[in-house]
Design a protein around this motif. Structure first.
Motif, PDB file in Angstrom:
ATOM      1  N   LEU A 128     -32.225   4.553  -6.870  1.00 34.56           N
ATOM      2  CA  LEU A 128     -31.788   5.945  -6.756  1.00 34.56           C
ATOM      3  C   LEU A 128     -32.886   6.814  -6.147  1.00 34.56           C
ATOM      4  N   ALA A 129     -34.126   6.602  -6.617  1.00 44.35           N
ATOM      5  CA  ALA A 129     -35.241   7.405  -6.101  1.00 44.35           C
ATOM      6  C   ALA A 129     -35.488   7.128  -4.624  1.00 44.35           C
ATOM      7  N   GLY A 130     -35.460   5.871  -4.235  1.00 48.13           N
ATOM      8  CA  GLY A 130     -35.732   5.522  -2.850  1.00 48.13           C
ATOM      9  C   GLY A 130     -34.607   5.887  -1.903  1.00 48.13           C
ATOM     10  N   TYR A 131     -33.372   5.803  -2.372  1.00 42.21           N
ATOM     11  CA  TYR A 131     -32.224   6.056  -1.495  1.00 42.21           C
ATOM     12  C   TYR A 131     -31.989   7.548  -1.280  1.00 42.21           C
ATOM     13  N   TYR A 132     -32.039   8.332  -2.348  1.00 39.04           N
ATOM     14  CA  TYR A 132     -31.718   9.753  -2.224  1.00 39.04           C
ATOM     15  C   TYR A 132     -32.947  10.610  -1.915  1.00 39.04           C
ATOM     16  N   GLY A 133     -34.126  10.198  -2.391  1.00 42.02           N
ATOM     17  CA  GLY A 133     -35.329  10.960  -2.127  1.00 42.02           C
ATOM     18  C   GLY A 133     -35.260  12.357  -2.728  1.00 42.02           C
ATOM     19  N   GLY A 134     -36.039  13.293  -2.177  1.00 44.97           N
ATOM     20  CA  GLY A 134     -35.983  14.684  -2.597  1.00 44.97           C
ATOM     21  C   GLY A 134     -36.281  14.893  -4.067  1.00 44.97           C
ATOM     22  N   ARG A 135     -35.501  15.761  -4.698  1.00 47.83           N
ATOM     23  CA  ARG A 135     -35.730  16.098  -6.096  1.00 47.83           C
ATOM     24  C   ARG A 135     -35.472  14.915  -7.027  1.00 47.83           C
ATOM     25  N   ILE A 136     -34.466  14.120  -6.689  1.00 49.85           N
ATOM     26  CA  ILE A 136     -34.178  12.949  -7.523  1.00 49.85           C
ATOM     27  C   ILE A 136     -35.383  12.015  -7.550  1.00 49.85           C
ATOM     28  N   ASP A 137     -35.953  11.778  -6.368  1.00 51.92           N
ATOM     29  CA  ASP A 137     -37.142  10.934  -6.275  1.00 51.92           C
ATOM     30  C   ASP A 137     -38.301  11.538  -7.058  1.00 51.92           C
ATOM     31  N   MET A 138     -38.508  12.845  -6.915  1.00 52.97           N
ATOM     32  CA  MET A 138     -39.622  13.506  -7.594  1.00 52.97           C
ATOM     33  C   MET A 138     -39.491  13.396  -9.109  1.00 52.97           C
ATOM     34  N   VAL A 139     -38.294  13.658  -9.638  1.00 52.73           N
ATOM     35  CA  VAL A 139     -38.075  13.615 -11.086  1.00 52.73           C
ATOM     36  C   VAL A 139     -38.288  12.190 -11.614  1.00 52.73           C
ATOM     37  N   ILE A 140     -37.686  11.204 -10.948  1.00 52.69           N
ATOM     38  CA  ILE A 140     -37.798   9.822 -11.418  1.00 52.69           C
ATOM     39  C   ILE A 140     -39.244   9.340 -11.349  1.00 52.69           C
ATOM     40  N   MET A 141     -39.953   9.685 -10.281  1.00 50.75           N
ATOM     41  CA  MET A 141     -41.341   9.242 -10.155  1.00 50.75           C
ATOM     42  C   MET A 141     -42.263   9.929 -11.153  1.00 50.75           C
ATOM     43  N   ARG A 142     -41.976  11.181 -11.502  1.00 57.11           N
ATOM     44  CA  ARG A 142     -42.798  11.839 -12.521  1.00 57.11           C
ATOM     45  C   ARG A 142     -42.546  11.212 -13.889  1.00 57.11           C
ATOM     46  N   ILE A 143     -41.297  10.838 -14.151  1.00 59.81           N
ATOM     47  CA  ILE A 143     -41.005  10.127 -15.402  1.00 59.81           C
ATOM     48  C   ILE A 143     -41.714   8.777 -15.407  1.00 59.81           C
ATOM     49  N   THR A 144     -41.718   8.107 -14.257  1.00 56.67           N
ATOM     50  CA  THR A 144     -42.405   6.821 -14.139  1.00 56.67           C
ATOM     51  C   THR A 144     -43.901   6.971 -14.383  1.00 56.67           C
ATOM     52  N   ASP A 145     -44.508   8.001 -13.787  1.00 56.40           N
ATOM     53  CA  ASP A 145     -45.943   8.243 -13.987  1.00 56.40           C
ATOM     54  C   ASP A 145     -46.255   8.513 -15.460  1.00 56.40           C
ATOM     55  N   ALA A 146     -45.396   9.305 -16.103  1.00 58.88           N
ATOM     56  CA  ALA A 146     -45.605   9.599 -17.522  1.00 58.88           C
ATOM     57  C   ALA A 146     -45.500   8.337 -18.366  1.00 58.88           C
ATOM     58  N   GLN A 147     -44.530   7.486 -18.029  1.00 60.42           N
ATOM     59  CA  GLN A 147     -44.356   6.242 -18.765  1.00 60.42           C
ATOM     60  C   GLN A 147     -45.556   5.314 -18.576  1.00 60.42           C
ATOM     61  N   LEU A 148     -46.075   5.241 -17.358  1.00 61.17           N
ATOM     62  CA  LEU A 148     -47.220   4.382 -17.071  1.00 61.17           C
ATOM     63  C   LEU A 148     -48.486   4.845 -17.786  1.00 61.17           C
ATOM     64  N   SER A 149     -48.553   6.124 -18.128  1.00 62.00           N
ATOM     65  CA  SER A 149     -49.748   6.645 -18.792  1.00 62.00           C
ATOM     66  C   SER A 149     -49.814   6.281 -20.271  1.00 62.00           C
ATOM     67  N   ILE A 150     -48.707   5.770 -20.815  1.00 60.33           N
ATOM     68  CA  ILE A 150     -48.658   5.409 -22.236  1.00 60.33           C
ATOM     69  C   ILE A 150     -48.778   3.890 -22.361  1.00 60.33           C
ATOM     70  N   PRO A 151     -49.824   3.375 -23.000  1.00 59.73           N
ATOM     71  CA  PRO A 151     -49.943   1.923 -23.192  1.00 59.73           C
ATOM     72  C   PRO A 151     -48.725   1.373 -23.934  1.00 59.73           C
ATOM     73  N   MET A 152     -48.197   0.263 -23.442  1.00 66.13           N
ATOM     74  CA  MET A 152     -46.969  -0.272 -24.001  1.00 66.13           C
ATOM     75  C   MET A 152     -47.114  -0.614 -25.477  1.00 66.13           C
ATOM     76  N   ILE A 153     -48.225  -1.237 -25.840  1.00 63.53           N
ATOM     77  CA  ILE A 153     -48.386  -1.658 -27.226  1.00 63.53           C
ATOM     78  C   ILE A 153     -48.462  -0.446 -28.159  1.00 63.53           C
ATOM     79  N   ILE A 154     -49.076   0.660 -27.686  1.00 67.50           N
ATOM     80  CA  ILE A 154     -49.155   1.874 -28.502  1.00 67.50           C
ATOM     81  C   ILE A 154     -47.771   2.464 -28.718  1.00 67.50           C
ATOM     82  N   LEU A 155     -46.971   2.510 -27.639  1.00 66.21           N
ATOM     83  CA  LEU A 155     -45.610   3.038 -27.746  1.00 66.21           C
ATOM     84  C   LEU A 155     -44.774   2.176 -28.684  1.00 66.21           C
ATOM     85  N   ALA A 156     -44.900   0.855 -28.550  1.00 60.30           N
ATOM     86  CA  ALA A 156     -44.126  -0.051 -29.402  1.00 60.30           C
ATOM     87  C   ALA A 156     -44.513   0.109 -30.864  1.00 60.30           C
ATOM     88  N   ILE A 157     -45.812   0.202 -31.139  1.00 62.39           N
ATOM     89  CA  ILE A 157     -46.267   0.369 -32.521  1.00 62.39           C
ATOM     90  C   ILE A 157     -45.769   1.698 -33.095  1.00 62.39           C
TER      91      ILE A 157
END
Length: 308
Positions: A128-157
Motif C-alpha cells: 500500500l505504501a509503495g503503490y499509493y505513495g503520498g500521505r499513505i506512504d508517509m503514515v505507514i512508514m512513520r508507523i514502521t519507524d516507530a515500531q522499529l524503535s521498540i525492541p521486540m523482546i521488550i514489547l513482548a515482555i
C-alpha cells in the motif's frame, strides 16, 4: 474492454510479473539442488515428523507424573538401552523424549505462524505504501519507524506480562513486533515498479488496484523475502524459547523448550539431560532451518547476479 475482461487478461500484459515468478521458481530449484539445502530439509523433515507422530504413537502423556521413576538417566549412559525412557526422565518422572518433541511441535507452530502473520501485515502495508505513495506512504512508514524503535523482546515482555500468554497471544505479539522489515522490503520493490509501463498499461485497460498489486507486483516481492522468511522462522523459535524460559511463554504443564530448560537449570549438576535434551532438539532444528535459508540466499544472489 470491460473491467472484468481487463482483470482476466491481466497476466498476459504482465511480463515483469511473470519474470518475477520465474525467478522465484529458479531460486527454489537452485536451492533444492544444493547439498546443504537437502541436508537441512532431511533434518527438518525427520524432526517434524517425529514431533508430529511419536508422542501419539508412544501413548506417553508428556504431563503425567511418575515420582517413582524421577530423574532416570538416559539408558545410553548405562549398560543397557531401553525404550522405556530413551532420553531419561525429569524431576517428577515425565519422559524427556516425548516432552522435547511436544515442545518442538509448539515451537514450530509458533515460529511458522508468526512468520505468516509478519508476511501478511508487512507485505500488505508495504504494498500500500509503495503503490499509493503520498500521505499513505508517509503514515505507514512513520508507523514502521516507530515500531522499529521498540525492541521486540521488550514489547513482548510488556504485553505478555500484563495478559495471559496463550499461543495465539504469543503469535500475535511476535508477529506485530517484527513486520516492519517485510514492509520496507515490499515498499522498496513496489515503489520501483509502480511507474513501469506494464503497470500503466494495466491501469489504462481498467484493471483494479487490488488486481494490479496481487497479480503484477506481488510476484516481484517474493524473491527478496523468501530467504528472510525462512530464517525468521528460526529467529521466532528462539524468541519463543526465551519467553518460555522467563515464564512468559506457553504456561506449564504444556511443555515447551523454554519452560523445560527453565525447570532443568536447577538440576544441571545431577540431571543435566533435563535442560540439555530440549536444547539439542532446538539446536538441530535451528541448524536445519539456517542451512535451508542460507541455500536460498546463495541461490538468490547467484541468479540475480546473472540477470541483466
Amino acid at each position: 474492454m470491460s473491467v472484468a475482461e481487463a482483470n482476466l487478461d491481466l497476466k498476459a500484459t504482465a511480463p515483469e510479473a511473470q519474470r518475477g515468478a520465474s525467478l522465484s521458481r529458479r531460486i527454489w530449484k537452485a536451492a533444492l539442488a544444493s547439498n546443504e539445502f537437502r541436508v537441512g530439509l532431511v533434518i527438518f523433515a525427520v524432526l517434524g515428523l517425529a514431533a508430529l507422530l511419536y508422542p501419539a504413537l508412544s501413548g506417553i502423556d508428556p504431563t503425567k507424573m511418575n515420582v517413582a521413576g524421577r530423574l532416570q538417566s538416559p539408558p545410553f549412559l548405562g549398560d543397557k538401552w531401553s525404550w522405556a525412557a530413551p532420553l531419561g526422565t525429569d524431576q517428577i518422572g515425565r519422559d524427556m523424549l516425548v516432552r522435547s518433541l511436544v515442545g518442538l511441535r509448539y515451537s514450530l507452530l509458533i515460529g511458522l505462524s508468526t512468520v505468516v502473520v509478519m508476511l501478511i501485515i508487512g507485505c500488505s502495508l508495504g504494498t500500500l505504501a509503495g503503490y499509493y505513495g503520498g500521505r499513505i506512504d508517509m503514515v505507514i512508514m512513520r508507523i514502521t519507524d516507530a515500531q522499529l524503535s521498540i525492541p521486540m523482546i521488550i514489547l513482548a515482555i510488556t504485553v505478555l506480562g500484563v495478559s495471559r500468554p496463550t499461543i495465539p497471544a504469543i503469535i500475535l505479539v511476535l508477529g506485530l513486533s517484527s513486520w516492519p522489515v517485510y514492509a520496507r522490503v515490499t515498499r522498496s520493490v513496489v515503489m520501483t515498479e509502480r511507474k513501469s509501463e506494464y503497470v500503466r498499461a494495466a491501469q489504462v485497460s481498467g484493471a483494479s488496484d487490488f488486481r494490479i498489486m496481487v497479480w503484477l507486483l506481488a510476484p516481484l516481492v517474493l524473491p527478496p523475502i523468501i530467504f528472510v522468511s525462512v530464517l525468521d522462522v528460526a529467529r521466532m523459535m528462539i524468541f519463543e524459547s526465551i519467553l518460555g524460559f522467563i515464564g512468559l511463554g506457553v504456561q506449564p504443564p504444556t511443555p515447551t523448550f523454554g519452560n523445560i530448560i527453565a525447570d532443568g537449570r536447577k538440576y544441571l549438576l545431577n540431571a543435566w539431560w533435563i535442560a540439555t535434551m530440549p536444547g539439542v532438539f532446538l539446536c538441530l532444528t535451528l541448524t536445519s532451518i539456517n542451512l535451508m535459508g542460507a541455500s536460498f540466499e546463495r541461490a538468490r544472489n547467484r541468479i540475480y547476479g546473472g540477470v541483466s
